[in-house]
Design an enzyme around this catalytic site. Structure first.
Site, short mmCIF file in Angstrom:
data_model
loop_
_atom_site.label_atom_id
_atom_site.label_comp_id
_atom_site.label_asym_id
_atom_site.label_seq_id
_atom_site.Cartn_x
_atom_site.Cartn_y
_atom_site.Cartn_z
N HIS A 25 0.84 -1.20 0.00
CA HIS A 25 0.00 0.00 0.00
C HIS A 25 0.87 1.26 0.00
O HIS A 25 0.69 2.17 -0.81
CB HIS A 25 -0.91 -0.03 1.24
CG HIS A 25 -1.84 1.11 1.37
ND1 HIS A 25 -3.17 1.02 1.04
CD2 HIS A 25 -1.65 2.39 1.81
CE1 HIS A 25 -3.75 2.19 1.28
NE2 HIS A 25 -2.85 3.04 1.74
N GLU A 26 1.86 1.29 0.90
CA GLU A 26 2.73 2.47 0.98
C GLU A 26 3.69 2.54 -0.21
O GLU A 26 4.00 3.63 -0.69
CB GLU A 26 3.51 2.46 2.29
CG GLU A 26 2.64 2.62 3.53
CD GLU A 26 1.84 3.91 3.52
OE1 GLU A 26 2.32 4.92 2.96
OE2 GLU A 26 0.72 3.92 4.08
N HIS A 29 1.90 4.22 -2.99
CA HIS A 29 1.88 5.68 -2.80
C HIS A 29 3.21 6.28 -3.26
O HIS A 29 3.25 7.30 -3.95
CB HIS A 29 1.68 6.02 -1.32
CG HIS A 29 0.30 5.84 -0.81
ND1 HIS A 29 -0.82 6.19 -1.53
CD2 HIS A 29 -0.15 5.37 0.38
CE1 HIS A 29 -1.91 5.94 -0.82
NE2 HIS A 29 -1.52 5.43 0.35
#
Length: 233
Positions: A25-26, A29
Site C-alpha cells: 500500500h505504501e 503511494h
C-alpha cells in the site's frame, strides 16, 4: 497449549498477507508520487518492495496482532506514511488524489490476484492445501478491508485526501484544517466503543457499522469477478 497452537496457526495464515498488504500500500503511494513529479519518497528509499523500509512497529505488528488475537471482525493497520511534497506534483490537487488512490488500488489488485490464485489450491489435499487456501483467503480479506478502511473520508486517510482534492478550494481549505484531529477521531472510533462496552458489561463496536457494508460489497464482487460466485449469497 491448544489455545497457543490455534493462535500460532492464525498468525501463520495472516502474518504474510497483512505485512504485504500494508507495505505494498505504501510502496504504491511512493511510486505514484515519484511518477507524478515528487522525488521525495524515492530519495528516502520508499519506492521499494522491501517491507523493512515501510513497516511501523505499532501499526504493522502491534495493532493488527491485538485485533487478530482479540477476535476483531476487521483486521487492519498501517505502515510509515509516505512523505509527499504537494508543490512538486505536476498538477497538485489532481495528482494528490491519484497518489492517495494508488494505495487502496494496489490492495484491490492484490485481493483479485489472490482470489484468482485460490483456484490453484482446490486440488491440493491435506494440511498444505488447507493452509494455502486459508492464506489466500486472508490475502483477500486483509486487502479488501485495508482498501475500504483507507478510503474513509477522514484526513489523513486516503479517502480524506481524495475528498480534499475534489472539494471546491474554500471547502478544501476548511477540510484540511480537520487533519490535526483525524487520528484522534479514528482512534476514538476504534477503541472508545470496546472501552465503554467493557465498563458497561456489553459489546459496543463503532467501526463495524461503518466498514461492514462497503467491505461486504467489495468482497462479494472480488469473488464474483474471479469466478467463485457470491460468497455471501
Amino acid at each position: 497449549m491448544a489455545d497457543l497452537g490455534a493462535q500460532a496457526h492464525i498468525l501463520s495464515i495472516y502474518l504474510i498477507p497483512l505485512v504485504l498488504a500494508i507495505t505494498m500500500h505504501e510502496a504504491a503511494h511512493a511510486l505514484a508520487a515519484d511518477k507524478l513529479g515528487d522525488p521525495t519518497a524515492r530519495q528516502l528509499g520508499r519506492v521499494s518492495l522491501n517491507p523493512i523500509v515501510h513497516v511501523d512497529p505499532l501499526g504493522t505488528f502491534v495493532l493488527p496482532g491485538i485485533l487478530l488475537l482479540s477476535g476483531s471482525p476487521f483486521l487492519f493497520g498501517w505502515a510509515k506514511p509516505v512523505p509527499v511534497r504537494f508543490g512538486y506534483l505536476h498538477h497538485p490537487r489532481r495528482d494528490m488524489a491519484l497518489v492517495a488512490l494508488a494505495g487502496p488500488g494496489i490492495n484491490i489488485v492484490m485481493a483479485i490476484a489472490a482470489a484468482i490464485a485460490r483456484h490453484g489450491t482446490v486440488n491440493i489435499d491435506g494440511a498444505l492445501g488447507e493452509w494455502l487456501t486459508g492464506n489466500l483467503d486472508a490475502f483477500v480479506n486483509v486487502n479488501v478491508v485495508l482498501a475500504v478502511f483507507n478510503m474513509l473520508p477522514l484526513l489523513p486517510m486516503d479517502g480524506g485526501r481524495v475528498l480534499n482534492a475534489i472539494l471546491p478550494p474554500k471547502l478544501a481549505w476548511e477540510h484540511a484544517k480537520t487533519e490535526r484531529y483525524g487520528l484522534l477521531i479514528l482512534l476514538a472510533v476504534l477503541f472508545l466503543g470496546p472501552l465503554l462496552g467493557s465498563i458497561w458489561g456489553t459489546q459496543i463496536n463503532l467501526i463495524d457499522p461503518i466498514l461492514r457494508p462497503p467491505v461486504e460489497f467489495v468482497f462479494r464482487w472480488v469473488y464474483i469477478l474471479t469466478g467463485w460466485g457470491d460468497p455471501l449469497g
